[in-house]
Design a protein around this motif. Sequence first.
Motif, PDB file in Angstrom:
ATOM      1  N   UNK A   3       0.878  -1.022   0.011  1.00 25.51           N
ATOM      2  CA  UNK A   3       0.056  -0.182  -0.155  1.00 25.51           C
ATOM      3  C   UNK A   3       0.832   1.145  -0.042  1.00 25.51           C
ATOM      4  N   UNK A   4       0.411   2.221  -0.920  1.00 28.46           N
ATOM      5  CA  UNK A   4       1.517   3.504  -1.034  1.00 28.46           C
ATOM      6  C   UNK A   4       1.175   4.279   0.126  1.00 28.46           C
ATOM      7  N   UNK A   5       2.264   5.103   0.464  1.00 30.01           N
ATOM      8  CA  UNK A   5       2.219   5.871   1.830  1.00 30.01           C
ATOM      9  C   UNK A   5       1.102   7.021   1.331  1.00 30.01           C
ATOM     10  N   UNK A   6       0.752   7.476   0.279  1.00 32.62           N
ATOM     11  CA  UNK A   6      -0.216   8.386  -0.270  1.00 32.62           C
ATOM     12  C   UNK A   6      -1.650   7.397   0.332  1.00 32.62           C
ATOM     13  N   UNK A   7      -1.803   6.223  -0.017  1.00 29.18           N
ATOM     14  CA  UNK A   7      -3.106   5.730   0.368  1.00 29.18           C
ATOM     15  C   UNK A   7      -3.000   5.557   1.877  1.00 29.18           C
ATOM     16  N   UNK A   8      -2.212   5.297   2.538  1.00 32.23           N
ATOM     17  CA  UNK A   8      -2.183   5.209   4.020  1.00 32.23           C
ATOM     18  C   UNK A   8      -2.583   6.401   4.565  1.00 32.23           C
ATOM     19  N   UNK A   9      -1.985   7.492   4.157  1.00 31.12           N
ATOM     20  CA  UNK A   9      -2.061   8.824   4.580  1.00 31.12           C
ATOM     21  C   UNK A   9      -3.680   9.090   4.194  1.00 31.12           C
ATOM     22  N   UNK A  10      -4.468   8.797   3.218  1.00 27.89           N
ATOM     23  CA  UNK A  10      -5.451   9.040   2.997  1.00 27.89           C
ATOM     24  C   UNK A  10      -6.707   8.293   3.976  1.00 27.89           C
ATOM     25  N   UNK A  11      -6.491   6.954   4.163  1.00 29.11           N
ATOM     26  CA  UNK A  11      -7.094   6.330   5.002  1.00 29.11           C
ATOM     27  C   UNK A  11      -6.989   6.800   6.237  1.00 29.11           C
ATOM     28  N   UNK A  12      -6.145   7.270   6.717  1.00 34.12           N
ATOM     29  CA  UNK A  12      -6.024   7.754   8.258  1.00 34.12           C
ATOM     30  C   UNK A  12      -6.814   9.001   8.196  1.00 34.12           C
TER      31      UNK A  12
END
Length: 253
Positions: free
Chosen positions: A148-157
């Motif tokens: 999972x990309x860092x951008x997607x992790x940030x979006x989910x948080x």
Amino acid sequence: MMISPAKFGVLLMLLLAACAAQADKADRVIEGEKANTKLAADSQQRINKISDKTQQLFQNFQLELKRIDDLTLYNQQMKGQISRQMTSITDTTQAIDEVAIVERQLSPLLHRMVDSLSTFIKLDVPFLLDERFERVAFLRHTLDRTDVTLAEKFRQVIEAYNVEVEYGNTIESYRGNLNLGDRSREVEFLRIGRVALLYQSLDGNDLGAWNSDTHRWQPLDGRYRRDIRLGLKVAKKQAAPELLLLPVLAPES
């Protein structure tokens, strides 16, 4: 003076010989002129061929000059593009380095944000705890994934934070189990933002509200029964919103 026949014959012979000689000389002159004319024609043909070849060489030379000019202009354009590409490569390399730094800083930040979210839920009004803690567990699992990309992790948080923010602006009813004394009962919960969390047993006899000071459920008397029932209908969109008289436990000094 009379010329004798013998002399006349001699003269005639000399005259004929002279005429023959002149005729032979004329023939040689004519032949010479023919030869000169042929030489001149051959020379003119060679000149024409040389002229044509020279003209073709000149045209080829002009064409090569034009090609050189075109190549010079093309090289200048390529130099400009290469210069811009080198600048872009430098900027991209710098951006990649900066992204790497941001990634090293952002990953721990996301973990701290999830920890803070978990702590907030523990200290918050206890509504939909299973759903909210499942969301936290899902975020922890996502942060540990490498696919999972860092951008997607940030979006989910951020999305999880937005869900928590939205809870404070909505009214909701749901069913759940609640330990009342020594037994567990199924009740209907009424949440009004984060201002009030109340419950009513399915038979309508037991009422209560969450006390954030004592972190306990506080029983309510029957005077709130009608308003809680009406509040549940409003939350279910079975009744139009109206003024409700509900207990709100304000902080005390």
